[in-house]
Write an enzyme that holds these catalytic residues in place. Structure first.
Site, short mmCIF file in Angstrom:
data_model
loop_
_atom_site.label_atom_id
_atom_site.label_comp_id
_atom_site.label_asym_id
_atom_site.label_seq_id
_atom_site.Cartn_x
_atom_site.Cartn_y
_atom_site.Cartn_z
CB SER A 11 -0.92 0.00 1.22
OG SER A 11 -0.17 -0.08 2.42
CB CYS A 12 2.59 3.35 -1.98
SG CYS A 12 4.00 2.45 -1.31
CG ASP A 13 -2.27 6.04 -0.57
OD1 ASP A 13 -3.28 5.78 -1.23
OD2 ASP A 13 -1.98 5.47 0.50
CD GLU A 98 0.71 4.14 -5.22
OE1 GLU A 98 -0.12 3.26 -4.92
OE2 GLU A 98 0.58 5.33 -4.95
CG ASN A 193 -0.85 0.03 -3.46
OD1 ASN A 193 -1.07 0.74 -2.51
ND2 ASN A 193 0.36 -0.32 -3.83
#
Length: 430
Positions: A11-13, A98, A193
């Site tokens: 999980s990245c943003d 991501e 993601n």
């Protein structure tokens, strides 16, 4: 084929605001890097360099051909690998990546990590579009693959990227060697993601649609929707959760549209309710970055980096490329040479302590915030005061109200790292 692990970091943003969504005439870029909770990210400055013809370059797992000239870069990277989770170069190009899984299988064979592709693109490009072409070319030649975490159990994924420069942004989403890209010339955009490019495709791999037809994923009659065609029919649980983060991020950008600043982006990255500021199970937000890329080429680009976990309890410190730039030793992890677990075979059979000085001090600070409420609040206020001082200095710089000598400007990040290191109770870290 590498299996998906429900406890694996995925999980990245990433966020970008392009005028008129920005409150100022600048593109604003931001990213939270969510990784294994004990993984250390260092902030590394690499100066511009020239290279002899025929030179080879060792990336995390494989070698690639080196180019004749590479640009100066500032990188926030997991300290065990060569590439980076996010970064910028001296020409105002910013990139964040991501993890993503698609119908295209993910193999365990070692190739270029998405983080390697990110750094290579920063070192070799002068604008976001050129960076996109660099990544696409490297994907075609070398492919992407290899374990993306420091663990004996392989964890592999494909990548999406958000690329930005002073004038525009691009979303680049990949499936193996295939890819689709979307150009962002105005407004705000985020990625989380999952495949997010639908029918609005600005550029694509020449074989993208023929491959989809050959696999039976698309019949060729309906409008081609990249996300619909290439997304997994049954998503892993955490990828389903990423949809909620994506929607929350999009809504936060919508609420601030027309008024987005670096400070607004920092607030979004600190949003725990949405999960954007991650702290769950075996992983968390391990580092964060926000960049201001002014439209006016006479103004410097400014990049704020934490170098520590949890942006809600970290300081965003300003970095500006300039004559006085040098590596800040407090945010550089120790090295282990040929004995590094990433270099020995089989890989990752042992663990080493990669904590840099600022990370160690930050661990003490987090412990205080969690155990002693009053002192913890005082320390957190000191962090915010220091960060606000950096934001005000940058505002003055971009408004023409502050004109420090180039050497002082180049040393700005080092200065703020040193001042953060002096905050109580960081004396005598463990």
């Amino acid at each position: 084929m590498a299996s998906w692990n429900p406890d694996a970091p995925c999980s990245c943003d990433c966020f970008v605001s392009v005028p008129p969504a920005s409150a100022v005439p600048a593109v604003i870029f931001a990213k939270n890097s969510d990784r294994p909770r004990d993984e250390v990210q260092e902030v590394v400055f690499v100066p511009a360099s020239t290279h002899a013809p025929g030179s080879r370059l060792q990336c995390t797992y494989i070698e690639v051909d080196q180019v004749s000239k590479t640009h100066a870069v500032i990188l926030s990277r997991p300290s065990w690998l060569w590439g980076a989770e996010m970064g910028a170069n001296e020409h105002g190009v910013c990139i964040g990546n991501e993890a993503v899984w698609t119908k295209e299988p993910v193999g365990e064979g070692e190739a270029l990590l998405g983080m390697d592709l990110l750094r290579l693109a920063l070192e070799r490009s002068r604008c976001a579009l050129e960076a996109l072409h660099v990544i696409a070319g490297l994907l075609e030649r070398y492919g992407q693959g290899g374990s993306c975490r420091e663990d004996p159990a392989p964890f592999c994924y494909h990548n999406t990227f958000l690329l930005a420069d002073r004038t525009e942004a691009w979303v680049l989403e990949t499936a193996g060697r295939l890819w689709a890209a979307q150009r962002i010339q105005e407004g705000a955009r985020n990625i989380s993601n999952q495949l997010s490019i639908g029918t609005d495709i600005s550029a694509e791999h020449s074989e993208l649609r023929t491959h989809a037809r050959a696999q039976g994923w698309w019949g060729g009659q309906s409008t081609f929707d990249f996300a619909q065609v290439f997304s997994l029919t049954q998503q892993p649980v955490r990828m389903e959760a990423a949809k909620a983060r994506f929607q929350a991020g999009r809504e936060l950008l919508r609420q601030h549209r027309g008024g987005i600043t670096a400070e607004v982006m920092m607030g979004i990255l600190r949003n725990k309710e949405s999960g954007i500021c991650m702290d769950s199970g075996g992983f968390r937000t391990t580092a964060s970055m926000v960049s201001i890329l002014p439209r006016d080429p006479a103004q410097p680009c400014v990049h704020f980096l934490t170098a520590t976990p949890d942006p809600s309890r970290s300081v965003f410190k300003p970095f500006i490329f300039g004559a006085g730039v040098a590596q800040a030793p407090q945010v550089l992890s120790p090295t282990f040479g040929a004995q590094d677990p990433v270099r020995t075979q089989p890989r990752f059979q042992t663990q080493v302590d990669r904590r840099h000085t600022l990370y160690r001090g930050h661990q003490v600070a987090l412990g205080l915030m969690e155990k002693e409420q009053d002192r913890g609040q005082q320390l957190q206020q000191k962090q915010r005061d220091l960060e606000q001082e950096g934001l005000e200095a940058v505002r003055g710089l971009l408004a023409g109200e502050w004109a420090p000598p180039p050497q002082e400007l180049g040393a700005l990040f080092q200065t703020f790292v040193e001042r953060e290191s002096q905050l109580e109770p960081w004396k005598g870290p463990p």
